[in-house]
Design an enzyme around this catalytic site. Structure first.
Site, PDB file in Angstrom:
ATOM      1  N   CYS A 274     -20.281   0.601  -2.482  1.00 17.83           N
ATOM      2  CA  CYS A 274     -20.432  -0.024  -3.799  1.00 17.83           C
ATOM      3  C   CYS A 274     -21.666   0.112  -4.232  1.00 17.83           C
ATOM      4  CB  CYS A 274     -19.943  -1.423  -3.539  1.00 17.83           C
ATOM      5  SG  CYS A 274     -18.065  -1.499  -3.267  1.00 17.83           S
TER       6      CYS A 274
ATOM      7  N   THR B  22     -13.611  -3.630  -8.808  1.00 13.57           N
ATOM      8  CA  THR B  22     -14.751  -3.452  -9.640  1.00 13.57           C
ATOM      9  C   THR B  22     -14.318  -2.542 -10.618  1.00 13.57           C
ATOM     10  OG1 THR B  22     -15.988  -4.198  -7.758  1.00 13.57           O
ATOM     11  CG2 THR B  22     -17.124  -3.235  -9.546  1.00 13.57           C
TER      12      THR B  22
ATOM     13  N   ARG C 299     -19.525  -8.808   1.596  1.00  9.01           N
ATOM     14  CA  ARG C 299     -20.136  -7.733   2.198  1.00  9.01           C
ATOM     15  C   ARG C 299     -19.555  -7.430   3.329  1.00  9.01           C
ATOM     16  NH1 ARG C 299     -24.959 -10.798   4.417  1.00  9.01           N
ATOM     17  NH2 ARG C 299     -23.078 -12.363   4.562  1.00  9.01           N
ATOM     18  N   GLU C 300     -19.326  -5.960   3.424  1.00 12.46           N
ATOM     19  CA  GLU C 300     -19.035  -5.355   4.829  1.00 12.46           C
ATOM     20  C   GLU C 300     -19.492  -5.979   5.940  1.00 12.46           C
ATOM     21  OE1 GLU C 300     -17.786  -1.108   4.596  1.00 12.46           O
ATOM     22  OE2 GLU C 300     -17.428  -1.082   2.519  1.00 12.46           O
TER      23      GLU C 300
ATOM     24  N   ASP D 256       0.865  -1.216   0.010  1.00 10.39           N
ATOM     25  CA  ASP D 256      -0.058   0.050   0.022  1.00 10.39           C
ATOM     26  C   ASP D 256       0.954   1.237  -0.165  1.00 10.39           C
ATOM     27  OD1 ASP D 256      -3.227   0.120   0.763  1.00 10.39           O
ATOM     28  OD2 ASP D 256      -2.051   2.043   1.182  1.00 10.39           O
TER      29      ASP D 256
ATOM     30  N   LYS E  89     -20.027  -8.821 -12.042  1.00  4.51           N
ATOM     31  CA  LYS E  89     -19.833  -8.050 -10.777  1.00  4.51           C
ATOM     32  C   LYS E  89     -20.889  -7.007 -10.725  1.00  4.51           C
ATOM     33  CE  LYS E  89     -18.828  -6.188  -6.810  1.00  4.51           C
ATOM     34  NZ  LYS E  89     -19.153  -6.660  -5.491  1.00  4.51           N
TER      35      LYS E  89
HETATM   36  N1  NAI Z   1     -15.446  -2.478   0.117  1.00  4.51           N
HETATM   37  C1  NAI Z   1     -16.310  -3.383  -0.330  1.00  4.51           C
HETATM   38  O1  NAI Z   1     -16.996  -4.045   0.553  1.00  4.51           O
HETATM   39  C2  NAI Z   1     -15.961  -4.022  -1.447  1.00  4.51           C
HETATM   40  C3  NAI Z   1     -15.046  -3.621  -2.380  1.00  4.51           C
HETATM   41  N2  NAI Z   1     -15.087  -3.838  -3.817  1.00  4.51           N
HETATM   42  C4  NAI Z   1     -14.281  -3.173  -4.872  1.00  4.51           C
HETATM   43  O2  NAI Z   1     -13.202  -3.544  -4.364  1.00  4.51           O
HETATM   44  C5  NAI Z   1     -11.835  -2.522  -4.880  1.00  4.51           C
HETATM   45  C6  NAI Z   1     -11.244  -1.929  -3.660  1.00  4.51           C
HETATM   46  O3  NAI Z   1     -12.275  -1.457  -2.684  1.00  4.51           O
HETATM   47  P1  NAI Z   1     -11.656  -1.063  -1.091  1.00  4.51           P
HETATM   48  O4  NAI Z   1     -11.033  -2.200  -0.584  1.00  4.51           O
HETATM   49  O5  NAI Z   1     -13.137  -0.868  -0.447  1.00  4.51           O
HETATM   50  O6  NAI Z   1     -10.825   0.486  -1.245  1.00  4.51           O
HETATM   51  P2  NAI Z   1     -10.313   1.109  -0.154  1.00  4.51           P
HETATM   52  O7  NAI Z   1     -10.295   2.439  -0.482  1.00  4.51           O
HETATM   53  O8  NAI Z   1     -10.854   0.630   1.069  1.00  4.51           O
HETATM   54  O9  NAI Z   1      -8.827   0.519  -0.322  1.00  4.51           O
HETATM   55  C7  NAI Z   1      -8.003   1.136  -1.134  1.00  4.51           C
HETATM   56  C8  NAI Z   1      -6.391   0.919  -0.695  1.00  4.51           C
HETATM   57  O10 NAI Z   1      -5.472   1.230  -1.794  1.00  4.51           O
HETATM   58  C9  NAI Z   1      -4.500   2.051  -1.475  1.00  4.51           C
HETATM   59  N3  NAI Z   1      -3.893   2.443  -2.602  1.00  4.51           N
HETATM   60  C10 NAI Z   1      -4.361   3.699  -3.410  1.00  4.51           C
HETATM   61  N4  NAI Z   1      -3.359   3.822  -4.401  1.00  4.51           N
HETATM   62  C11 NAI Z   1      -2.420   3.040  -4.124  1.00  4.51           C
HETATM   63  C12 NAI Z   1      -1.088   2.733  -4.888  1.00  4.51           C
HETATM   64  N5  NAI Z   1      -0.849   3.290  -6.086  1.00  4.51           N
HETATM   65  N6  NAI Z   1      -0.584   1.905  -4.671  1.00  4.51           N
HETATM   66  C13 NAI Z   1      -0.939   1.047  -3.568  1.00  4.51           C
HETATM   67  N7  NAI Z   1      -1.893   1.089  -2.856  1.00  4.51           N
HETATM   68  C14 NAI Z   1      -2.640   1.961  -3.230  1.00  4.51           C
HETATM   69  C15 NAI Z   1      -5.165   3.079  -0.580  1.00  4.51           C
HETATM   70  O11 NAI Z   1      -4.064   3.516   0.240  1.00  4.51           O
HETATM   71  C16 NAI Z   1      -6.096   2.034   0.205  1.00  4.51           C
HETATM   72  O12 NAI Z   1      -5.585   1.436   1.389  1.00  4.51           O
HETATM   73  C17 NAI Z   1     -12.913  -1.302  -5.646  1.00  4.51           C
HETATM   74  O13 NAI Z   1     -12.944  -1.508  -6.840  1.00  4.51           O
HETATM   75  C18 NAI Z   1     -14.366  -1.772  -4.727  1.00  4.51           C
HETATM   76  O14 NAI Z   1     -15.352  -1.478  -5.778  1.00  4.51           O
HETATM   77  C19 NAI Z   1     -15.665  -5.061  -4.260  1.00  4.51           C
HETATM   78  C20 NAI Z   1     -16.222  -5.653  -3.135  1.00  4.51           C
HETATM   79  C21 NAI Z   1     -16.457  -5.396  -1.845  1.00  4.51           C
HETATM   80  O1  UGA Z   2     -19.561  -4.506  -4.152  1.00  6.82           O
HETATM   81  C1  UGA Z   2     -19.454  -4.521  -2.989  1.00  6.82           C
HETATM   82  O2  UGA Z   2     -18.727  -3.563  -2.370  1.00  6.82           O
HETATM   83  C2  UGA Z   2     -20.659  -5.196  -2.259  1.00  6.82           C
HETATM   84  O3  UGA Z   2     -21.620  -4.454  -2.022  1.00  6.82           O
HETATM   85  C3  UGA Z   2     -22.834  -5.125  -1.105  1.00  6.82           C
HETATM   86  O4  UGA Z   2     -22.220  -5.359   0.154  1.00  6.82           O
HETATM   87  P1  UGA Z   2     -22.423  -4.064   1.240  1.00  6.82           P
HETATM   88  O5  UGA Z   2     -22.365  -2.867   0.471  1.00  6.82           O
HETATM   89  O6  UGA Z   2     -21.136  -4.456   2.119  1.00  6.82           O
HETATM   90  O7  UGA Z   2     -23.796  -4.223   2.086  1.00  6.82           O
HETATM   91  P2  UGA Z   2     -24.919  -5.196   1.974  1.00  6.82           P
HETATM   92  O8  UGA Z   2     -25.321  -5.819   3.247  1.00  6.82           O
HETATM   93  O9  UGA Z   2     -25.278  -5.379   0.600  1.00  6.82           O
HETATM   94  O10 UGA Z   2     -25.993  -3.685   1.914  1.00  6.82           O
HETATM   95  C4  UGA Z   2     -25.955  -2.593   1.083  1.00  6.82           C
HETATM   96  C5  UGA Z   2     -27.087  -1.577   1.314  1.00  6.82           C
HETATM   97  O11 UGA Z   2     -28.207  -2.083   1.138  1.00  6.82           O
HETATM   98  C6  UGA Z   2     -29.179  -2.106   2.356  1.00  6.82           C
HETATM   99  N1  UGA Z   2     -30.283  -3.235   2.289  1.00  6.82           N
HETATM  100  C7  UGA Z   2     -29.721  -4.396   2.276  1.00  6.82           C
HETATM  101  C8  UGA Z   2     -30.463  -5.347   2.392  1.00  6.82           C
HETATM  102  C9  UGA Z   2     -31.590  -5.186   2.452  1.00  6.82           C
HETATM  103  O12 UGA Z   2     -32.583  -6.086   2.270  1.00  6.82           O
HETATM  104  N2  UGA Z   2     -32.334  -3.983   2.549  1.00  6.82           N
HETATM  105  C10 UGA Z   2     -31.577  -2.909   2.331  1.00  6.82           C
HETATM  106  O13 UGA Z   2     -32.033  -1.741   2.589  1.00  6.82           O
HETATM  107  C11 UGA Z   2     -28.261  -1.919   3.488  1.00  6.82           C
HETATM  108  O14 UGA Z   2     -28.818  -1.208   4.480  1.00  6.82           O
HETATM  109  C12 UGA Z   2     -27.065  -1.128   3.043  1.00  6.82           C
HETATM  110  O15 UGA Z   2     -27.470   0.259   3.078  1.00  6.82           O
HETATM  111  C13 UGA Z   2     -23.195  -6.579  -1.846  1.00  6.82           C
HETATM  112  O16 UGA Z   2     -23.954  -7.155  -0.944  1.00  6.82           O
HETATM  113  C14 UGA Z   2     -21.842  -7.383  -1.895  1.00  6.82           C
HETATM  114  O17 UGA Z   2     -21.882  -8.569  -2.219  1.00  6.82           O
HETATM  115  C15 UGA Z   2     -20.882  -6.582  -2.720  1.00  6.82           C
HETATM  116  O18 UGA Z   2     -19.477  -7.229  -2.734  1.00  6.82           O
END
Ligand code: NAI
Ligand code: UGA
Length: 436
Positions: free
Chosen positions: A268, A122, A158-159, A30, A212
């Site tokens: 997301c 993504t 999911r978070e 990172d 996705k």
């Molecule tokens: N947050 C979630 O629950 C989910 C996220 N995703 C996707 O995964 C991807 C990552 O999302 P998050 O983990 O939430 O992002 P985040 O913002 O939490 O983390 C990104 C990290 O990348 C680092 N970074 C930035 N530029 C950099 C570089 N040049 N070299 C090395 N590190 C660098 C940042 O310091 C940060 O720690 C996104 O495309 C998001 O849409 C997919 C599923 C679930």
């Molecule tokens: O791409 C992503 O980052 C992720 O986005 C969502 O996960 P997340 O955002 O962590 O949370 P969810 O549990 O899906 O909830 C998303 C939002 O929908 C709302 N929600 C969820 C479920 C429901 O029945 N009703 C509802 O209003 C939640 O309150 C929340 O605001 C997807 O569920 C994951 O599969 C995906 O990987």
């Protein structure tokens, strides 16, 4: 296997710990020195159940963190887990993943053996092949398909349930253009695939990219649909949760993601649906249904405040906002429905007191001048009204006595989390659900 992960945010850190637990040697890369130091101390840079324990267990041993890309040379496969946020027009901003790809390409220039690069972020279809592949080739002087194997593996966690979702995936999608790259990608997941019953889906890169978006767009639209049905049910004094329970029994509909209320937020759903709409429009297709899903979602917070305003004038009133995070189990406020609610309350001249079990610090950064309570009880005490925005379990335990300390016990529940028996004894019909 030696796995490097570039980007140690929610996804990068979660998969780092999960891969270490599966037995891989993990290098977390990172650019943020404080993130790297935190991981190397065995502490977690993110709020996610189970992750601190796994970092304490593996850091300094199976997990090493660094800001130095050169160390990637000691690994076989690299995941790119960089943020892909929305720009002002809804398109994804690929600048972070492009910068990381260039640094990775520079590093791979001196690698003597082949390397596998897997896009975890993504990204809109075409990004891996048309943006990342050329950057990797120009920075490394190598050829994708020869010395560099490039694949796309979207993340569905999911978070709040990230590790649980990683360990029990309903599918693992492997996007690649050659069987060899598919094999190399699958090898990273083999220890997991041996433990769980899951679907391993081999597909092309563009297909993996859009799977996705389709997944998130479907879920977000499903919630908007139940919210729209919920708004109609409310007009007929019908409890949408009873309706959802019944329709969810139809396998074709399914029971999950039918919780109606104040709508979807997070880092997301909003950005991914916006990015898909923007990308479709760029191709000349106007996605009517997705735009409607966004519109329904945008209107739910305003509907909530209309309900509140039907019981009391908001100007000059103290309103408690219970729940600030976008959902329970996280301190993440990105896209939280609390944000438009707070904005509208302030516009209408109300005084806002916010409470959240873990997200207060993050909301304070965005709204430094709001009042924040350290418990739901103190937020409610003396309040002229309350809105429930996040379904934290602890809100279901708020008792009649606590609601009785409100100056005016008016409560609008956006998540159906409040215990009706407790509240109805004190609110005199002034407890309402958004969709029931
Ligand atoms: N947050 C979630 O629950 C989910 C996220 N995703 C996707 O995964 C991807 C990552 O999302 P998050 O983990 O939430 O992002 P985040 O913002 O939490 O983390 C990104 C990290 O990348 C680092 N970074 C930035 N530029 C950099 C570089 N040049 N070299 C090395 N590190 C660098 C940042 O310091 C940060 O720690 C996104 O495309 C998001 O849409 C997919 C599923 C679930
Ligand atoms: O791409 C992503 O980052 C992720 O986005 C969502 O996960 P997340 O955002 O962590 O949370 P969810 O549990 O899906 O909830 C998303 C939002 O929908 C709302 N929600 C969820 C479920 C429901 O029945 N009703 C509802 O209003 C939640 O309150 C929340 O605001 C997807 O569920 C994951 O599969 C995906 O990987």
């Amino acid at each position: 296997m030696r796995v490097s992960i570039v980007g140690s945010g929610y996804v990068g850190t979660t998969i780092a710990t999960a891969f270490a637990e599966l037995g891989h040697e993990v290098l977390a890369v990172d650019i943020d020195q404080s993130v790297v130091d935190t991981i190397n101390r065995g502490e977690s840079p993110i709020h996610e159940p189970g992750v601190p324990e796994l970092l304490a267990k593996h850091s300094g041993d199976r997990i090493q963190a660094t800001t130095e890309y050169d160390q990637i040379l000691n690994t076989d496969v690299t995941f790119l887990a960089l943020l892909t946020p929305s720009d002002e027009n809804g398109h994804i901003n690929t600048s972070y993943i492009e910068a990381a790809t260039e640094s990775l390409g520079d590093t791979l220039a001196s690698k003597e053996t082949a390397h596998t690069v897997i896009v975890k972020s993504t990204v809109i279809p075409g990004t891996t092949e048309d943006v990342i592949a050329p950057l990797l080739e120009s920075a490394s002087g190598k050829t994708v398909g020869k010395e560099i194997h490039l694949g796309m593996n979207p993340e569905f966690l999911r978070e709040g349930f990230a590790l649980e979702d990683f360990r029990n995936p309903d599918k693992i999608v492997l996007g690649a253009e050659t069987p060899r790259t598919h094999d190399q990608m699958e090898a990273v997941f083999t220890p997991l695939i041996e433990q769980v019953d899951t679907h391993v889906i081999r597909t092309g890169i563009r297909e993996a990219e859009i799977i996705k978006y389709a997944n998130n767009a479907f879920l977000a639209t499903k919630i908007s649909l139940i919210n729209e049905l919920g708004n109609i049910c409310k007009e007929y004094d019908v409890d949408t949760y009873e309706v959802a329970d019944a329709i969810g029994k139809d396998d074709r509909i399914g029971e999950r993601f039918l919780a109606s209320g104040v709508g979807w937020g997070g880092s997301c759903f909003p950005k991914d649906v916006a990015a898909l709409i923007a990308a479709a429009r760029e191709k000349g297709y106007d996605p009517t249904l997705l735009s409607a899903a966004v519109e329904v979602n945008a209107k739910q917070p305003a509907r909530m405040l209309e309900l509140l305003a039907s019981h009391t004038d908001l100007s000059g009133k103290r309103i408690a906002v219970l729940g600030l995070s976008f959902k329970p189990g996280t301190d993440d406020i990105r896209g939280s429905r609390a944000v438009p609610i707070i904005d509208e309350l302030l516009t209408r001249g109300a005084t806002v007191v916010g409470y959240d079990p873990v997200a207060t610090a993050n909301m304070r950064e965005q709204y430094p001048d709001l009042s924040y309570a350290d418990s739901a009880k103190s937020a409610l005490s003396g309040a002229d009204g309350a809105v429930v925005v996040t379904d934290w379990d602890e809100f279901s335990a708020i008792d009649a006595e606590t609601f009785g300390t409100m100056a005016q016990p008016i409560v609008i529940d956006g998540r159906r989390i409040i215990d009706r028996k407790q509240i109805e004894s004190v609110t005199n019909g002034r407890y309402e659900g958004l969709t029931w």
